[in-house]
Scaffold this motif. Structure first.
Motif, PDB file in Angstrom:
ATOM      1  N   HIS A 128     -16.136   1.199  -0.008  1.00  0.00           N
ATOM      2  CA  HIS A 128     -15.198   2.136   0.590  1.00  0.00           C
ATOM      3  C   HIS A 128     -15.165   3.373  -0.298  1.00  0.00           C
ATOM      4  O   HIS A 128     -14.803   3.281  -1.468  1.00  0.00           O
ATOM      5  CB  HIS A 128     -13.812   1.493   0.685  1.00  0.00           C
ATOM      6  N   ALA A 176     -13.564  -2.815  -8.648  1.00  0.00           N
ATOM      7  CA  ALA A 176     -13.605  -2.019  -7.415  1.00  0.00           C
ATOM      8  C   ALA A 176     -14.988  -1.401  -7.218  1.00  0.00           C
ATOM      9  O   ALA A 176     -15.489  -1.329  -6.094  1.00  0.00           O
ATOM     10  CB  ALA A 176     -12.545  -0.927  -7.451  1.00  0.00           C
ATOM     11  N   LEU A 213      -5.325   2.181  -7.645  1.00  0.00           N
ATOM     12  CA  LEU A 213      -6.163   2.933  -8.585  1.00  0.00           C
ATOM     13  C   LEU A 213      -5.683   4.374  -8.714  1.00  0.00           C
ATOM     14  O   LEU A 213      -5.660   4.932  -9.819  1.00  0.00           O
ATOM     15  CB  LEU A 213      -7.629   2.883  -8.147  1.00  0.00           C
ATOM     16  N   ALA A 273      -8.822  -2.405   0.999  1.00  0.00           N
ATOM     17  CA  ALA A 273      -9.249  -1.081   0.528  1.00  0.00           C
ATOM     18  C   ALA A 273      -8.050  -0.167   0.316  1.00  0.00           C
ATOM     19  O   ALA A 273      -8.004   0.593  -0.662  1.00  0.00           O
ATOM     20  CB  ALA A 273     -10.232  -0.458   1.517  1.00  0.00           C
ATOM     21  N   VAL A 296     -11.991   4.061  -2.417  1.00  0.00           N
ATOM     22  CA  VAL A 296     -11.791   3.123  -3.523  1.00  0.00           C
ATOM     23  C   VAL A 296     -12.742   3.465  -4.662  1.00  0.00           C
ATOM     24  O   VAL A 296     -12.347   3.494  -5.833  1.00  0.00           O
ATOM     25  CB  VAL A 296     -11.989   1.659  -3.063  1.00  0.00           C
ATOM     26  N   GLN A 297     -13.987   3.727  -4.317  1.00  0.00           N
ATOM     27  CA  GLN A 297     -14.984   4.071  -5.332  1.00  0.00           C
ATOM     28  C   GLN A 297     -14.575   5.335  -6.089  1.00  0.00           C
ATOM     29  O   GLN A 297     -14.643   5.394  -7.318  1.00  0.00           O
ATOM     30  CB  GLN A 297     -16.362   4.268  -4.687  1.00  0.00           C
ATOM     31  N   GLU A 343       0.827  -1.211   0.000  1.00  0.00           N
ATOM     32  CA  GLU A 343       0.000   0.000   0.000  1.00  0.00           C
ATOM     33  C   GLU A 343       0.865   1.266   0.000  1.00  0.00           C
ATOM     34  O   GLU A 343       0.629   2.194  -0.786  1.00  0.00           O
ATOM     35  CB  GLU A 343      -0.922  -0.005   1.222  1.00  0.00           C
ATOM     36  N   MET A 357      -2.600  -5.244  -6.833  1.00  0.00           N
ATOM     37  CA  MET A 357      -4.055  -5.124  -6.679  1.00  0.00           C
ATOM     38  C   MET A 357      -4.743  -6.477  -6.820  1.00  0.00           C
ATOM     39  O   MET A 357      -5.710  -6.755  -6.119  1.00  0.00           O
ATOM     40  CB  MET A 357      -4.608  -4.124  -7.686  1.00  0.00           C
ATOM     41  N   SER A 380     -11.535   6.617  -6.417  1.00  0.00           N
ATOM     42  CA  SER A 380     -10.338   6.353  -7.219  1.00  0.00           C
ATOM     43  C   SER A 380     -10.678   5.569  -8.478  1.00  0.00           C
ATOM     44  O   SER A 380     -10.128   5.834  -9.550  1.00  0.00           O
ATOM     45  CB  SER A 380      -9.295   5.603  -6.386  1.00  0.00           C
ATOM     46  N   ALA A 381     -11.589   4.610  -8.352  1.00  0.00           N
ATOM     47  CA  ALA A 381     -12.008   3.830  -9.526  1.00  0.00           C
ATOM     48  C   ALA A 381     -12.655   4.734 -10.565  1.00  0.00           C
ATOM     49  O   ALA A 381     -12.373   4.635 -11.770  1.00  0.00           O
ATOM     50  CB  ALA A 381     -12.969   2.719  -9.107  1.00  0.00           C
ATOM     51  N   GLN A 392      -6.211  -1.232  -2.907  1.00  0.00           N
ATOM     52  CA  GLN A 392      -7.038  -0.916  -4.071  1.00  0.00           C
ATOM     53  C   GLN A 392      -7.064   0.584  -4.345  1.00  0.00           C
ATOM     54  O   GLN A 392      -6.903   1.027  -5.484  1.00  0.00           O
ATOM     55  CB  GLN A 392      -8.460  -1.454  -3.890  1.00  0.00           C
ATOM     56  N   GLU A 393      -7.256   1.374  -3.296  1.00  0.00           N
ATOM     57  CA  GLU A 393      -7.309   2.824  -3.486  1.00  0.00           C
ATOM     58  C   GLU A 393      -5.975   3.371  -3.989  1.00  0.00           C
ATOM     59  O   GLU A 393      -5.933   4.157  -4.935  1.00  0.00           O
ATOM     60  CB  GLU A 393      -7.696   3.519  -2.179  1.00  0.00           C
TER      61      GLU A 393
END
Length: 167
Positions: free
Chosen positions: A123, A116, A88, A81, A126-127, A41, A74, A129-130, A84-85
């Motif tokens: 989260h 994601a 992304l 989270a 994450v959302q 991370e 990833m 960033s996606a 992933q964040e």
């Protein structure tokens, strides 16, 4: 890595950090400790921050294989989270200038971003960033030929993804 990731979030520090090979240190740490979620991370955070700063630093990060590393990490930590964040975010910054947008698409950013968005956990970071990755990929300023992938981004499970505000 925590200190380097924090320092790299301030643009004024990026030149100095790159000159002391911070991106290389992050890649080395990530490769030496592939099972350590926190190192992955923080490494992604540092690489993303450096990639965002300017094209010269983006080229350095891309030359180190950061895109492939981000995708690999990833996939290894799909329920994290933080990973992933940060992954992304790194891909968002890699695609932002448009110079590496095709490479980001080819590496699987569309699948990772839509996964994601569809993930069981919700989260907000994450959302966001996606959606930022998808915004850069399907931006009105880009002339990327994505065919079916673009349709998949725009229509997720039959519902439009809220990316029209990017253009």
């Amino acid at each position: 890595l925590s200190l380097l990731a924090s320092l790299s979030s301030c643009e004024a520090n990026v030149d100095a950090l790159v000159e002391v090979v911070a991106p290389q240190l992050a890649v080395t740490a990530m490769k030496n400790h592939p099972q350590c979620e926190k190192i992955q991370e923080l490494g992604l955070a540092l690489l993303g921050n450096v990639a965002e700063s300017d094209d010269k630093h983006l080229d350095i990060v891309m030359g180190l294989g950061a895109l492939e590393l981000a995708v690999s990490v990833m996939k290894k930590f799909p329920k994290s989270a933080g990973v992933q964040e940060r992954g992304l975010d790194a891909m968002w910054f890699m695609a932002e200038s448009g110079r590496y947008a095709d490479a980001v698409v080819a590496a699987g950013a569309v699948d990772l971003a839509t996964s994601a968005l569809e993930a069981e956990y919700t989260h907000p970071g994450v959302q966001e960033s996606a959606l930022n990755v998808l915004c850069n990929i399907v931006s009105c300023d880009r002339q990327l030929d994505m065919g079916a992938e673009a349709a998949r981004v725009v229509m997720r499970k039959g519902q439009p993804v809220a990316i029209s505000t990017c253009c």
